[in-house]
Enzyme design. Structure first.
Site, PDB file in Angstrom:
ATOM      1  N   ASP A 101       0.822  -1.204   0.000  1.00  0.00           N
ATOM      2  CA  ASP A 101       0.000   0.000   0.000  1.00  0.00           C
ATOM      3  C   ASP A 101       0.862   1.263   0.000  1.00  0.00           C
ATOM      4  O   ASP A 101       0.759   2.111   0.888  1.00  0.00           O
ATOM      5  CB  ASP A 101      -0.921  -0.029   1.231  1.00  0.00           C
ATOM      6  CG  ASP A 101      -2.114   0.900   1.095  1.00  0.00           C
ATOM      7  OD1 ASP A 101      -2.639   1.034  -0.021  1.00  0.00           O
ATOM      8  OD2 ASP A 101      -2.526   1.478   2.121  1.00  0.00           O
TER       9      ASP A 101
ATOM     10  N   ASN B  46      -0.712   4.699  -1.705  1.00  0.00           N
ATOM     11  CA  ASN B  46      -1.178   4.530  -0.326  1.00  0.00           C
ATOM     12  C   ASN B  46      -2.651   4.905  -0.194  1.00  0.00           C
ATOM     13  O   ASN B  46      -3.081   5.961  -0.630  1.00  0.00           O
ATOM     14  CB  ASN B  46      -0.341   5.369   0.627  1.00  0.00           C
ATOM     15  CG  ASN B  46      -0.772   5.195   2.065  1.00  0.00           C
ATOM     16  OD1 ASN B  46      -1.360   6.088   2.661  1.00  0.00           O
ATOM     17  ND2 ASN B  46      -0.493   4.035   2.640  1.00  0.00           N
TER      18      ASN B  46
ATOM     19  N   ARG C 210       2.596  -7.300  23.014  1.00  0.00           N
ATOM     20  CA  ARG C 210       1.304  -6.615  23.099  1.00  0.00           C
ATOM     21  C   ARG C 210       0.268  -7.606  23.611  1.00  0.00           C
ATOM     22  O   ARG C 210       0.473  -8.822  23.559  1.00  0.00           O
ATOM     23  CB  ARG C 210       0.869  -6.023  21.764  1.00  0.00           C
ATOM     24  CG  ARG C 210       0.628  -7.023  20.662  1.00  0.00           C
ATOM     25  CD  ARG C 210       0.153  -6.370  19.386  1.00  0.00           C
ATOM     26  NE  ARG C 210      -1.136  -5.724  19.551  1.00  0.00           N
ATOM     27  CZ  ARG C 210      -1.873  -5.276  18.526  1.00  0.00           C
ATOM     28  NH1 ARG C 210      -1.416  -5.389  17.290  1.00  0.00           N
ATOM     29  NH2 ARG C 210      -3.040  -4.710  18.726  1.00  0.00           N
TER      30      ARG C 210
ATOM     31  N   GLU D  55     -12.704  -1.010  11.340  1.00  0.00           N
ATOM     32  CA  GLU D  55     -13.302  -1.576  10.126  1.00  0.00           C
ATOM     33  C   GLU D  55     -13.358  -3.100  10.178  1.00  0.00           C
ATOM     34  O   GLU D  55     -14.281  -3.725   9.642  1.00  0.00           O
ATOM     35  CB  GLU D  55     -12.522  -1.114   8.891  1.00  0.00           C
ATOM     36  CG  GLU D  55     -11.190  -1.822   8.633  1.00  0.00           C
ATOM     37  CD  GLU D  55     -10.133  -1.617   9.713  1.00  0.00           C
ATOM     38  OE1 GLU D  55      -9.353  -2.551   9.963  1.00  0.00           O
ATOM     39  OE2 GLU D  55     -10.082  -0.522  10.315  1.00  0.00           O
ATOM     40  N   ASP D  56     -12.387  -3.712  10.853  1.00  0.00           N
ATOM     41  CA  ASP D  56     -12.386  -5.163  10.961  1.00  0.00           C
ATOM     42  C   ASP D  56     -13.478  -5.648  11.909  1.00  0.00           C
ATOM     43  O   ASP D  56     -14.054  -6.726  11.711  1.00  0.00           O
ATOM     44  CB  ASP D  56     -11.020  -5.697  11.389  1.00  0.00           C
ATOM     45  CG  ASP D  56     -10.428  -4.968  12.579  1.00  0.00           C
ATOM     46  OD1 ASP D  56     -11.005  -3.952  13.023  1.00  0.00           O
ATOM     47  OD2 ASP D  56      -9.379  -5.404  13.076  1.00  0.00           O
TER      48      ASP D  56
ATOM     49  N   ARG E 126       4.764  -3.765  17.466  1.00  0.00           N
ATOM     50  CA  ARG E 126       5.932  -3.160  16.844  1.00  0.00           C
ATOM     51  C   ARG E 126       6.683  -2.298  17.853  1.00  0.00           C
ATOM     52  O   ARG E 126       6.088  -1.533  18.602  1.00  0.00           O
ATOM     53  CB  ARG E 126       5.512  -2.307  15.640  1.00  0.00           C
ATOM     54  CG  ARG E 126       4.950  -3.126  14.500  1.00  0.00           C
ATOM     55  CD  ARG E 126       4.531  -2.246  13.338  1.00  0.00           C
ATOM     56  NE  ARG E 126       5.646  -1.476  12.795  1.00  0.00           N
ATOM     57  CZ  ARG E 126       5.863  -1.304  11.485  1.00  0.00           C
ATOM     58  NH1 ARG E 126       5.063  -1.868  10.596  1.00  0.00           N
ATOM     59  NH2 ARG E 126       6.869  -0.580  11.071  1.00  0.00           N
TER      60      ARG E 126
ATOM     61  N   HIS F 258       1.443   0.938  14.907  1.00  0.00           N
ATOM     62  CA  HIS F 258       0.423  -0.088  14.694  1.00  0.00           C
ATOM     63  C   HIS F 258      -0.900   0.613  14.507  1.00  0.00           C
ATOM     64  O   HIS F 258      -1.232   1.547  15.222  1.00  0.00           O
ATOM     65  CB  HIS F 258       0.342  -1.058  15.884  1.00  0.00           C
ATOM     66  CG  HIS F 258      -0.409  -2.302  15.557  1.00  0.00           C
ATOM     67  ND1 HIS F 258      -1.779  -2.349  15.538  1.00  0.00           N
ATOM     68  CD2 HIS F 258       0.013  -3.537  15.206  1.00  0.00           C
ATOM     69  CE1 HIS F 258      -2.168  -3.571  15.198  1.00  0.00           C
ATOM     70  NE2 HIS F 258      -1.104  -4.299  14.994  1.00  0.00           N
TER      71      HIS F 258
END
Length: 407
Positions: free
Chosen positions: A45, A73, A131, A182-183, A211, A216
């Protein structure tokens, strides 16, 4: 010669993913599902850190077919996932983030579970690396369940195995207008439309990697985007599930996970303008979706905060948050010979505040640890009946995947 259909299309959306992409792709190459049964669609992207070049190098040596698409992107994960999904040919689709990695045997085990149980979605156990990862849904492996009979509503990330025919039949895609959450929208819709969901809890299928550079997607974005996410998920649930206990059960998720943190400790550091804006953004959501059923499912401090938001009482909310920040414990007020427990957070039975006693009433699970509390026999019986009903619902009542409830 006809090329056989792959079992799984692994869709990887990648943006500035180096060096994490190296282990991500290595985990795909190491899968025990035969390489002829996997295809990879990787969408770069608009990266500038070598992500696209590494994807192309991997495509040249990978044992399975790899398609690399490079694009400008798009600003978020939805665009690349939708592009990959549009190119997918597999019976199933798995969305793999370029920062993360698959566990050993993950695809083989998830495909076998879906095929064995004829389910449309499979959740493989997730572990966090630097995390936190969701935990409450991994108590045991479930061959066939639904969103009403398990805790899967608390894992709405996209990293699951989806039957592609389900997604295509309903024209499902990620909402590119949302910059976060969105997920959650996509996965909740899949749960509600699925002919059964499987939970693979006894084998780690996915490693969620934090990360070190902090880049993230779940950490990015302003607070207003969280309200956008909550609004979209609440609207979806309301559209797909009739008003009542099942809708309330699902509404707990956006209220607890997305909305409530906006009125947590960070709120005390917000400017007066931000505080006013948060109350303004929350008002229509509270008026439309906040119910007694949702409230009863929350702990007292959670219910109290959201009640004060619904009532438009920022001055009282501030008192409650300062009490919590000081790590004070509310006094327990026992009545009816210990069968009723109130937790006396600020403004309990304060006539000028006029907060109903019911807001401070601890539900049985929260009251259980209070000294002197005696469980009401009726409550105990009802919980036993509810547990028994949940055990039989997937096979006897809800039908495949709980479709009756979601219709």
């Amino acid at each position: 010669m006809t090329v056989p259909q792959p079992d799984v299309t692994v869709v990887i959306g990648a943006y500035e993913a180096m060096p994490y992409l190296v282990e991500c792709l290595a985990s795909v190459q190491a899968q025990t599902l035969g390489p002829g049964r996997i295809e990879v669609i990787a969408v770069d992207d608009g990266s500038t850190d070598g992500t696209g070049e590494y994807l192309e190098e991997f495509a040249g040596r990978a044992p399975m077919p790899v398609t690399v698409i490079r694009q400008e992107n798009s600003g978020g994960p939805s665009g690349p996932r939708n592009v990959g999904l549009g190119k997918a040919a597999g019976r199933y689709v798995f969305f793999l983030d370029a920062d993360d990695r698959l566990g050993p045997e993950a695809l083989e085990r998830m495909v076998a579970m879906a095929d064995r149980n004829a389910t449309d979605v499979v959740l493989g156990r997730v572990e966090g690396v630097n995390r936190k990862a969701p935990q409450s849904m991994w108590g045991r492996t479930l061959d066939r369940t639904d969103v009403f009979s398990s805790n899967i509503k608390f894992t709405l990330s996209a990293q699951k195995l989806f039957r592609r025919s389900l997604l295509e039949r309903h024209g499902m895609r990620f909402d590119e207008s949302l910059w976060t959450g969105e997920d959650a929208l996509f996965t909740m819709e899949a749960y509600l439309r699925a002919d059964g969901v499987s939970v693979l809890a006894d084998h780690t299928c996915y490693y969620l990697v934090g990360r070190e550079d902090g880049k993230h997607v779940t950490k990015s974005g302003s607070y207003t985007l969280r309200f956008d996410s909550a609004r979209a998920l609440m609207r979806l649930i309301a559209e797909m599930v009739p008003a009542g206990p099942q809708r309330d059960m699902l509404m707990v998720r956006p209220f607890l996970v997305t909305l409530l943190p906006q009125f947590g400790p960070k709120y005390l550091k917000d400017s007066d303008e931000v505080r006013r804006t948060k109350f303004d953004l929350a008002k229509p959501l509270m008026e439309t979706y906040w119910t007694d059923g949702v409230a009863r499912s929350l702990k007292v401090n959670e219910r109290l905060r959201l009640h004060l938001v619904a009532a438009g009482r920022p001055e009282l909310l501030k008192d409650v948050l300062e009490f919590m920040r000081a790590k004070k414990q509310p006094a327990a007020v026992l009545e009816r010979k210990g069968r009723r427990v109130y937790l006396a957070y600020p403004h309990f039975r304060d006539g000028s505040a006029a907060v109903p006693d019911a807001v401070y009433l601890a539900e049985p699970r929260e009251a259980r640890g209070v000294p002197g509390h005696r469980e009401d026999r009726v409550d105990t019986l009802l919980r036993r009946v509810a547990r028994r009903a949940r055990r039989v619902m997937p096979s006897r009542e809800a039908g495949p995947g709980g479709r009756r409830a979601a219709a």
